[in-house]
Enzyme design. Structure first.
Site, mmCIF file in Angstrom:
data_model
loop_
_atom_site.group_PDB
_atom_site.id
_atom_site.type_symbol
_atom_site.label_atom_id
_atom_site.label_comp_id
_atom_site.label_asym_id
_atom_site.label_seq_id
_atom_site.Cartn_x
_atom_site.Cartn_y
_atom_site.Cartn_z
ATOM 1 N N ASN A 103 -13.120 -3.648 3.053
ATOM 2 C CA ASN A 103 -14.110 -2.589 3.245
ATOM 3 C C ASN A 103 -15.144 -2.703 2.131
ATOM 4 O O ASN A 103 -14.786 -2.866 0.962
ATOM 5 C CB ASN A 103 -13.439 -1.212 3.199
ATOM 6 C CG ASN A 103 -12.441 -1.032 4.319
ATOM 7 O OD1 ASN A 103 -12.690 -1.423 5.449
ATOM 8 N ND2 ASN A 103 -11.296 -0.448 4.006
ATOM 9 N N ASP B 207 0.843 -1.188 0.000
ATOM 10 C CA ASP B 207 0.000 0.000 0.000
ATOM 11 C C ASP B 207 0.887 1.249 0.000
ATOM 12 O O ASP B 207 1.893 1.287 0.708
ATOM 13 C CB ASP B 207 -0.906 -0.011 1.230
ATOM 14 C CG ASP B 207 -2.042 0.990 1.144
ATOM 15 O OD1 ASP B 207 -1.759 2.203 1.018
ATOM 16 O OD2 ASP B 207 -3.206 0.579 1.210
ATOM 17 N N HIS C 121 -10.770 -5.387 -2.889
ATOM 18 C CA HIS C 121 -9.393 -5.568 -2.451
ATOM 19 C C HIS C 121 -9.353 -5.954 -0.984
ATOM 20 O O HIS C 121 -10.225 -5.609 -0.209
ATOM 21 C CB HIS C 121 -8.534 -4.333 -2.719
ATOM 22 C CG HIS C 121 -9.051 -3.052 -2.126
ATOM 23 N ND1 HIS C 121 -10.135 -2.383 -2.645
ATOM 24 C CD2 HIS C 121 -8.623 -2.321 -1.073
ATOM 25 C CE1 HIS C 121 -10.354 -1.291 -1.940
ATOM 26 N NE2 HIS C 121 -9.445 -1.229 -0.966
ATOM 27 N N HIS D 219 -6.999 -5.947 2.445
ATOM 28 C CA HIS D 219 -5.860 -5.364 3.151
ATOM 29 C C HIS D 219 -5.290 -6.420 4.086
ATOM 30 O O HIS D 219 -6.036 -7.039 4.850
ATOM 31 C CB HIS D 219 -6.297 -4.178 4.026
ATOM 32 C CG HIS D 219 -6.873 -3.026 3.285
ATOM 33 N ND1 HIS D 219 -6.154 -1.894 3.006
ATOM 34 C CD2 HIS D 219 -8.121 -2.825 2.789
ATOM 35 C CE1 HIS D 219 -6.925 -1.030 2.367
ATOM 36 N NE2 HIS D 219 -8.117 -1.571 2.220
ATOM 37 N N VAL E 85 -11.649 2.785 -3.159
ATOM 38 C CA VAL E 85 -11.438 2.312 -4.532
ATOM 39 C C VAL E 85 -12.439 1.189 -4.767
ATOM 40 O O VAL E 85 -12.450 0.186 -4.052
ATOM 41 C CB VAL E 85 -9.995 1.796 -4.741
ATOM 42 C CG1 VAL E 85 -9.821 1.280 -6.164
ATOM 43 C CG2 VAL E 85 -8.978 2.889 -4.437
#
Length: 111
Positions: free
Chosen positions: A84, A29, A97, A99, A93
């Site tokens: 999220n 990130d 995805h 994390h 975004v």
């Protein structure tokens, strides 16, 4: 709508790659929230968990398995796995995805 992750996948924007295969890409990130903060994105464009289909079951399992492999390869014994979903949950975004966050003690609740 083209996202920054679409541009990373196409090679238009570079990334600090950690892992890549035919189903996903993992990279560091650019605004890490912990010493280790890696994003895993599917190559298939899925905006969020709200948009998954039954046909995505194998892909989602692959992403989680790779997340564990990547966390272990990074030397993490503990980490947080976060997806999220939606703006109010912190998704910025709209390309699904994961994390992988670790390398320090993480507090709870997160936000």
């Amino acid at each position: 709508m083209t996202t920054i992750f679409d541009k990373i996948l196409s090679g238009e924007i570079p990334c600090d790659e950690v892992f890549s295969d035919n189903k996903c890409l993992a990279f560091k990130d650019i605004t890490p929230q912990a010493p280790t903060h890696i994003l895993i994105i599917p190559r298939k464009p899925i905006p969020s968990l709200q948009d998954i289909k039954k046909e995505d079951q194998e892909l989602l399992g692959h992403l989680l398995l790779k997340g564990t492999e990547i966390a272990n390869a990074a030397g993490l014994e503990s980490w947080r796995t976060i997806i999220n979903t939606g703006e109010e949950a912190g998704q910025t975004v709209f390309h699904l995805h994961i994390h992988i966050i670790g390398g320090r003690k993480l507090s709870w609740p997160p936000g």
